[in-house]
Design a protein around this motif. Structure first.
Motif, PDB file in Angstrom:
ATOM      1  N   LYS A 163      10.782  -0.214  -3.232  1.00 33.81           N
ATOM      2  CA  LYS A 163      10.374  -0.163  -4.673  1.00 33.81           C
ATOM      3  C   LYS A 163      11.267   0.915  -5.293  1.00 33.81           C
ATOM      4  CE  LYS A 163       6.358   1.519  -7.521  1.00 33.81           C
ATOM      5  NZ  LYS A 163       4.956   2.233  -7.468  1.00 33.81           N
ATOM      6  N   GLN A 164      11.762   0.459  -6.463  1.00 33.27           N
ATOM      7  CA  GLN A 164      12.836   1.002  -7.469  1.00 33.27           C
ATOM      8  C   GLN A 164      12.577   0.919  -8.732  1.00 33.27           C
ATOM      9  OE1 GLN A 164      16.312  -1.282  -6.150  1.00 33.27           O
ATOM     10  NE2 GLN A 164      17.859   0.502  -7.064  1.00 33.27           N
ATOM     11  N   PHE A 165      12.547   1.914  -9.568  1.00 31.20           N
ATOM     12  CA  PHE A 165      12.425   2.106 -10.892  1.00 31.20           C
ATOM     13  C   PHE A 165      13.681   1.886 -11.500  1.00 31.20           C
ATOM     14  CE2 PHE A 165       8.867   4.642  -9.370  1.00 31.20           C
ATOM     15  CZ  PHE A 165       7.731   3.748  -9.616  1.00 31.20           C
ATOM     16  N   LEU A 166      13.707   1.230 -12.427  1.00 34.58           N
ATOM     17  CA  LEU A 166      15.208   0.852 -13.159  1.00 34.58           C
ATOM     18  C   LEU A 166      15.199   1.231 -14.822  1.00 34.58           C
ATOM     19  CD1 LEU A 166      16.433  -2.088 -11.381  1.00 34.58           C
ATOM     20  CD2 LEU A 166      17.448   0.197 -11.484  1.00 34.58           C
ATOM     21  N   PHE A 167      16.241   1.569 -15.377  1.00 33.02           N
ATOM     22  CA  PHE A 167      16.232   1.558 -16.899  1.00 33.02           C
ATOM     23  C   PHE A 167      15.023   2.497 -17.504  1.00 33.02           C
ATOM     24  CE2 PHE A 167      17.657  -2.856 -15.904  1.00 33.02           C
ATOM     25  CZ  PHE A 167      18.716  -2.681 -15.975  1.00 33.02           C
ATOM     26  N   LYS A 168      15.107   3.839 -16.832  1.00 32.95           N
ATOM     27  CA  LYS A 168      14.186   4.718 -17.398  1.00 32.95           C
ATOM     28  C   LYS A 168      12.780   4.401 -17.011  1.00 32.95           C
ATOM     29  CE  LYS A 168      17.186   6.867 -20.538  1.00 32.95           C
ATOM     30  NZ  LYS A 168      17.594   6.731 -22.146  1.00 32.95           N
ATOM     31  N   HIS A 210       0.765  -1.280   0.041  1.00 33.31           N
ATOM     32  CA  HIS A 210       0.154  -0.104  -0.103  1.00 33.31           C
ATOM     33  C   HIS A 210       0.837   1.354   0.022  1.00 33.31           C
ATOM     34  CE1 HIS A 210      -3.345   2.564   0.682  1.00 33.31           C
ATOM     35  NE2 HIS A 210      -2.700   2.984   1.707  1.00 33.31           N
ATOM     36  N   GLN A 211       1.698   1.201   0.996  1.00 31.31           N
ATOM     37  CA  GLN A 211       2.735   2.595   0.936  1.00 31.31           C
ATOM     38  C   GLN A 211       3.289   2.925  -0.173  1.00 31.31           C
ATOM     39  OE1 GLN A 211       4.918   2.491   4.603  1.00 31.31           O
ATOM     40  NE2 GLN A 211       3.269   2.820   5.895  1.00 31.31           N
ATOM     41  N   TYR A 212       3.801   1.775  -0.972  1.00 28.13           N
ATOM     42  CA  TYR A 212       4.773   2.195  -2.085  1.00 28.13           C
ATOM     43  C   TYR A 212       3.994   1.665  -3.326  1.00 28.13           C
ATOM     44  CZ  TYR A 212       8.689   2.680   0.477  1.00 28.13           C
ATOM     45  OH  TYR A 212       9.804   3.001   1.853  1.00 28.13           O
ATOM     46  N   ASN A 213       2.499   1.520  -3.195  1.00 22.08           N
ATOM     47  CA  ASN A 213       1.793   1.425  -4.236  1.00 22.08           C
ATOM     48  C   ASN A 213       2.514   0.368  -5.314  1.00 22.08           C
ATOM     49  OD1 ASN A 213      -0.275   1.795  -6.023  1.00 22.08           O
ATOM     50  ND2 ASN A 213       0.445   3.545  -7.118  1.00 22.08           N
ATOM     51  N   MET A 214       2.787  -0.827  -4.777  1.00 19.48           N
ATOM     52  CA  MET A 214       3.561  -1.956  -5.641  1.00 19.48           C
ATOM     53  C   MET A 214       2.889  -2.574  -6.665  1.00 19.48           C
ATOM     54  SD  MET A 214       5.967  -3.824  -2.492  1.00 19.48           S
ATOM     55  CE  MET A 214       7.068  -2.613  -1.584  1.00 19.48           C
ATOM     56  N   LYS A 263      11.479   1.395 -17.261  1.00 19.94           N
ATOM     57  CA  LYS A 263      10.953   0.240 -17.741  1.00 19.94           C
ATOM     58  C   LYS A 263      10.553  -0.739 -16.856  1.00 19.94           C
ATOM     59  CE  LYS A 263      12.216  -2.946 -21.447  1.00 19.94           C
ATOM     60  NZ  LYS A 263      13.299  -3.369 -22.635  1.00 19.94           N
ATOM     61  N   PHE A 264      11.591  -1.015 -15.742  1.00 20.66           N
ATOM     62  CA  PHE A 264      11.343  -1.970 -14.903  1.00 20.66           C
ATOM     63  C   PHE A 264      11.119  -1.666 -13.546  1.00 20.66           C
ATOM     64  CE2 PHE A 264      13.848  -4.411 -17.884  1.00 20.66           C
ATOM     65  CZ  PHE A 264      13.162  -5.707 -17.937  1.00 20.66           C
ATOM     66  N   THR A 265      10.241  -2.331 -12.780  1.00 19.58           N
ATOM     67  CA  THR A 265      10.153  -1.832 -11.314  1.00 19.58           C
ATOM     68  C   THR A 265      10.488  -2.919 -10.472  1.00 19.58           C
ATOM     69  OG1 THR A 265       8.184  -0.501 -11.771  1.00 19.58           O
ATOM     70  CG2 THR A 265       8.598  -0.771  -9.549  1.00 19.58           C
ATOM     71  N   ILE A 266      11.416  -3.003  -9.647  1.00 21.14           N
ATOM     72  CA  ILE A 266      11.516  -3.988  -8.600  1.00 21.14           C
ATOM     73  C   ILE A 266      10.801  -3.520  -7.224  1.00 21.14           C
ATOM     74  CG2 ILE A 266      13.319  -4.782  -6.875  1.00 21.14           C
ATOM     75  CD1 ILE A 266      15.616  -4.172  -8.807  1.00 21.14           C
ATOM     76  N   ILE A 267      10.080  -4.629  -6.862  1.00 28.34           N
ATOM     77  CA  ILE A 267       9.399  -4.508  -5.726  1.00 28.34           C
ATOM     78  C   ILE A 267       9.847  -5.530  -4.811  1.00 28.34           C
ATOM     79  CG2 ILE A 267       7.270  -3.400  -6.536  1.00 28.34           C
ATOM     80  CD1 ILE A 267       5.959  -6.107  -6.679  1.00 28.34           C
ATOM     81  N   ARG A 268       9.856  -5.208  -3.460  1.00 31.68           N
ATOM     82  CA  ARG A 268      10.338  -5.942  -2.229  1.00 31.68           C
ATOM     83  C   ARG A 268       9.043  -5.867  -1.323  1.00 31.68           C
ATOM     84  NH1 ARG A 268      15.209  -3.247  -3.829  1.00 31.68           N
ATOM     85  NH2 ARG A 268      16.646  -4.897  -4.294  1.00 31.68           N
ATOM     86  N   PRO A 269       8.044  -6.638  -1.411  1.00 33.30           N
ATOM     87  CA  PRO A 269       6.950  -6.914  -0.577  1.00 33.30           C
ATOM     88  C   PRO A 269       7.329  -7.209   0.795  1.00 33.30           C
ATOM     89  CG  PRO A 269       6.527  -7.723  -2.762  1.00 33.30           C
ATOM     90  CD  PRO A 269       8.002  -7.452  -2.818  1.00 33.30           C
ATOM     91  N   LEU A 270       8.287  -7.859   1.126  1.00 34.80           N
ATOM     92  CA  LEU A 270       8.603  -8.234   2.517  1.00 34.80           C
ATOM     93  C   LEU A 270       9.379  -7.149   3.148  1.00 34.80           C
ATOM     94  CD1 LEU A 270       9.520 -12.151   1.675  1.00 34.80           C
ATOM     95  CD2 LEU A 270       7.313 -11.029   2.852  1.00 34.80           C
TER      96      LEU A 270
END
Ligand SMILES: Nc1ncnc2c1ncn2[C@@H]1O[C@H](COP(=O)(O)OP(=O)(O)OP(=O)(O)O)[C@@H](O)[C@H]1O
Length: 244
Positions: free
Chosen positions: A160-165, A18-22, A167-174
């Motif tokens: 939550k981290q955006f990568l490659f302009k 929720h907080q990071y709108n993952m 294009k990709f989003t890394i999410i770490r729900p734990l």
């Protein structure tokens, strides 16, 4: 299943999502499945939530096999099949290469860099642009110390981290879930143990930091929470800034 452990982890995951709108409706999410407790728990919860929540998403599990002998790939495949998912296993030589004379860096460093790169390439090939990883609250704290101790900087892994302009989003729900709770959950639910045969598994810098922190935590129960909270309360004006 123990309701108490389930509730704790579920609450932590819910908060992070929720907080990071993952996760959004119709997301296609690759789950990096290492066979460890964290990513198995992550997969379990992402699957379980689908039945309860009004949004829909697709999951694809990928395991990057590091190429050591006695691989557990087939067992992990069978485990995913039982859950109703196909596991893509990518057989590589990353683990072996990282521990060979060819590599002059820290083996974990090279191996995880190659693994990460391959995960993105595969996700791209399959048309999945979100990558869920099983890092937990303790991993995030340890990374803060690892980066301070060995890279001379204050940083950690973002939930939550955006990568490659973007294009990709890394999410770490734990990201808000404690490791001991995850271990407990995995045990209570009889998650299989896929034994990590990597020779560096128990001798990494992360292991040293983990041991150091566990000694510190024993001195005051508030320390872990405070360290974690401090990462949301950085005061740049009270840091060193020689150029001012
Ligand atoms: N070989 C792999 N294949 C796919 N994803 C991986 C692999 N190794 C690690 N990951 C992903 O990166 C995350 C962090 O990696 P790390 O090396 O800390 O995992 P681990 O401690 O071996 O296992 P886990 O975190 O699943 O308990 C994992 O939770 C998982 O999502």
């Amino acid at each position: 299943m123990s309701e108490k452990t389930f509730k704790k982890i579920n609450k932590a995951i819910g908060r992070a999502l929720h907080q990071y709108n993952m996760i959004s409706d119709k997301d296609r999410i690759v789950v990096g499945l290492s066979g460890g407790m964290d990513s198995l728990t992550l997969m379990w919860f992402l699957h379980e939530r689908l039945r309860r929540i009004p949004i829909d998403y697709e999951l694809l599990a990928i395991y990057i096999d590091p190429g050591f002998e006695n691989s557990f790939s087939e067992n992990l495949k069978a485990y995913c099949r039982n859950m109703g998912y196909k596991l893509h296993v990518e057989l590589t030589d990353y683990g072996v290469l990282s521990h060979s004379a060819y590599n002059r860096e820290n083996p974990c460093f090279l191996c995880s860099r190659l693994r990460r790169k391959r995960l993105f390439e595969l996700a791209d090939e399959f048309g999945y642009y979100k990558l869920a990883l099983g890092h937990n609250k303790d991993d995030i704290i340890e990374t803060l110390f690892l980066n301070m101790f060995y890279s001379g900087e204050i940083s950690t892994m973002c939930p939550k981290q955006f990568l490659f302009k973007e294009k990709f989003t890394i999410i770490r729900p734990l990201a808000y879930a404690e490791e001991n709770m995850i271990r407990k959950f995995a045990k209570q639910n009889n998650f299989p143990e896929f034994v990590n045969v990597c020779p560096s598994a128990s001798i990494s810098k992360r292991r040293e930091i983990k041991d150091f922190l566990s000694r510190v935590y024993k001195t005051d129960f508030r320390i872990k929470g405070n360290i974690f909270r401090s990462m949301t309360r950085v005061k740049p004006e009270y840091m060193l800034n020689p150029k001012t």
